[in-house]
Design an enzyme around this catalytic site. Structure first.
Site, PDB file in Angstrom:
ATOM      1  N   LYS A  22       0.836  -1.205   0.000  1.00 27.24           N
ATOM      2  CA  LYS A  22       0.000   0.000   0.000  1.00 27.24           C
ATOM      3  C   LYS A  22       0.868   1.251   0.000  1.00 27.24           C
ATOM      4  CE  LYS A  22      -2.425   2.849   3.253  1.00 27.24           C
ATOM      5  NZ  LYS A  22      -2.900   3.047   4.619  1.00 27.24           N
ATOM      6  N   ARG A  96      -4.587  10.208   3.766  1.00 34.51           N
ATOM      7  CA  ARG A  96      -3.446  11.111   3.872  1.00 34.51           C
ATOM      8  C   ARG A  96      -2.569  11.114   2.618  1.00 34.51           C
ATOM      9  NH1 ARG A  96      -1.120  13.820   7.746  1.00 34.51           N
ATOM     10  NH2 ARG A  96       1.075  14.382   7.556  1.00 34.51           N
ATOM     11  N   CYS A 120      -5.614   8.040   9.151  1.00 33.82           N
ATOM     12  CA  CYS A 120      -5.735   7.577  10.534  1.00 33.82           C
ATOM     13  C   CYS A 120      -5.440   8.706  11.515  1.00 33.82           C
ATOM     14  CB  CYS A 120      -4.764   6.426  10.805  1.00 33.82           C
ATOM     15  SG  CYS A 120      -5.184   4.910   9.954  1.00 33.82           S
ATOM     16  N   VAL A 127       2.647  18.664   7.919  1.00 31.91           N
ATOM     17  CA  VAL A 127       3.155  18.677   6.549  1.00 31.91           C
ATOM     18  C   VAL A 127       4.151  19.815   6.344  1.00 31.91           C
ATOM     19  CG1 VAL A 127       1.096  17.573   5.613  1.00 31.91           C
ATOM     20  CG2 VAL A 127       1.191  20.074   5.777  1.00 31.91           C
ATOM     21  N   ASP A 128       4.658  20.361   7.426  1.00 34.29           N
ATOM     22  CA  ASP A 128       5.605  21.476   7.329  1.00 34.29           C
ATOM     23  C   ASP A 128       6.816  21.132   6.463  1.00 34.29           C
ATOM     24  OD1 ASP A 128       3.829  22.302   9.205  1.00 34.29           O
ATOM     25  OD2 ASP A 128       5.302  22.848  10.729  1.00 34.29           O
TER      26      ASP A 128
END
Length: 424
Positions: A22, A96, A120, A127-128
């Site tokens: 995945k 995500r 999750c 996400v900086d």
């Protein structure tokens, strides 16, 4: 919502084909945005997350065709023209990995509007690093009403980017963006996970110039365009590790087919230390237990090649019936012990101390009604249910379908008594 039922106490014996990863399949799908030619991906897993990302690619203008195989799918993605550079909240909030379209959209179209991600609920996972890296490559980025608005009117430029921490998502995003950037980009302290290498190898097959694959320093020389390719998705080391834990906890013998031991050696090492038998051969790994009780073994989650955080919950389930006390330390994500209270419903004895869980092994678990809190916790509850006496009912298994393909069928083929009750 569907429910999974398990009558525990049966040993697992048989062979389990390991599905495509995945965590490689999803970024590989986003890589299709980098070219107007078809990208053909084989060994694709059949997962809810794959279906969700397929919807997003279609929203952006992609044509996705799926050929069903006996054990895996072949997916062909062509994004001849990007019709939209907006990845909406309605889709990105579900998964995500859909945020990873940011890099390819910005590289190919010089603009993108991407909702902040979902997936999750395990800590902040900011996400900086993605944003700062793209800014170093010349992108202009603003956060407006839950969206990342990114522009690079003159295109992205190569840069030296050193990440303060190892981030799989940031490495994926910046590597894909750099493939079409002007000049050379160097990613220092890059993630080394096998899935990163798999995506890099696919990009090379598409015409990208990448050096240092498999190391913590990636050198990407941007090219004018990428072309189509055919690429096989690597085996899912997390799925393999999950079934390995299930085999060790229930006893018996299971052969995991289509996976290389080195991709999840840290997990296999812990299994050996606990007393399970592990034998590897070309393209397969055999897990067995001689009937003796497993021994408590400490685990610390780390970035690859260390012990993966995505197997932490499963190993905690394993340790609940091991002899002695084990200490499990989570260093990657905050708030990733939500499965503890559900394992306690089986009779497990676990205490939490910050980022550590102390697991006091008990003689046996007893079946119970439980509720899954996230993807990997779902797998831990199934493992506990397989080993427990009596019947276990697991609710909210939609988490499970995001990352495990045909788990009931694979376990049933090895002798487990497990079935799904469809929602009415």
């Amino acid at each position: 919502m569907d429910t999974i039922h398990i009558r525990g106490g049966r040993r697992l014996n048989g062979r389990i084909p390991v599905s495509g990863a995945k965590n490689a399949a999803l970024p590989l799908m986003t890589a299709a945005l980098l070219t107007d030619e078809p990208l053909r991906l084989t060994n694709m897993p059949r997962l809810a997350d794959v279906r969700t990302l397929t919807k997003l690619l279609a929203e952006l203008g992609g044509d996705v065709a799926i050929d069903r195989g006996e054990d895996a799918d072949v997916m062909t993605i062509r994004v001849a023209d990007i019709k939209s550079t907006t990845a909406p909240y309605e889709i990105v909030s579900q998964i995500r990995a859909s945020f990873w379209v940011l890099g390819p959209l910005l590289a190919r179209c010089h603009e993108a509007k991407v909702s902040l991600p979902g997936g999750c609920a395990i800590g902040a996972r900011p996400v900086d690093l993605y944003i700062k890296g793209l800014q170093k490559m010349g992108a202009e980025i603003d956060l407006v009403e839950g969206y990342v608005l990114a522009k690079a009117p003159g295109g992205l430029k190569g840069a030296v980017i050193r990440s303060p921490i190892v981030s799989v998502g940031a490495t994926h995003t910046l590597m894909m963006a750099a493939a079409l950037a002007e000049g050379v980009t160097v990613l220092e302290n890059a993630a080394r996970e096998p899935e990163i290498g798999d995506v890099a190898n696919c990009l090379v097959a598409m015409g990208a110039k990448i050096e240092g694959i498999g190391t913590s320093t990636l050198r990407i020389e941007g090219v004018d365009r990428l072309h189509g390719a055919t690429h096989r998705v690597i085996a899912d080391r997390i799925e393999a590790g999950t079934y390995a834990v299930a085999a060790a906890m229930t006893g018996g013998e299971v052969v995991l087919e289509g996976v290389e031991a080195e991709t999840f050696e840290a997990a296999l090492s812990v299994l050996r230390a606990a007393g399970a038998g592990v034998e590897s051969e070309q393209g397969a790994v055999r897990i067995f237990r001689n009937g003796e009780r497993l021994q408590a073994t400490d685990v610390v989650t780390q970035v690859f090649p260390g012990f993966p955080t995505d197997l932490q919950a499963q190993f905690m389930a394993l340790m609940t019936t091991a002899e002695g006390e084990s200490e499990i330390t989570e260093t990657i994500f905050e708030n990733r012990f939500m499965h503890v209270q559900e394992l306690a419903r089986f009779g497990a004895n676990i205490s939490l101390h910050g980022d550590k869980a102390l697991v006091h092994g008990v003689e046996k678990l007893k079946g119970a009604p439980v509720m899954a809190s996230d993807l990997r916790a779902s797998a831990a509850l199934i493992i506990a249910g397989l080993a427990a006496e009596g019947e276990t009912t697991i609710n909210r298994v939609y988490h499970l379908d995001r990352g495990f393909e045909r788990i009931e069928a694979k376990l049933s083929a090895c002798g487990a008594e497990i079935w799904r009750e469809k929602a009415k």
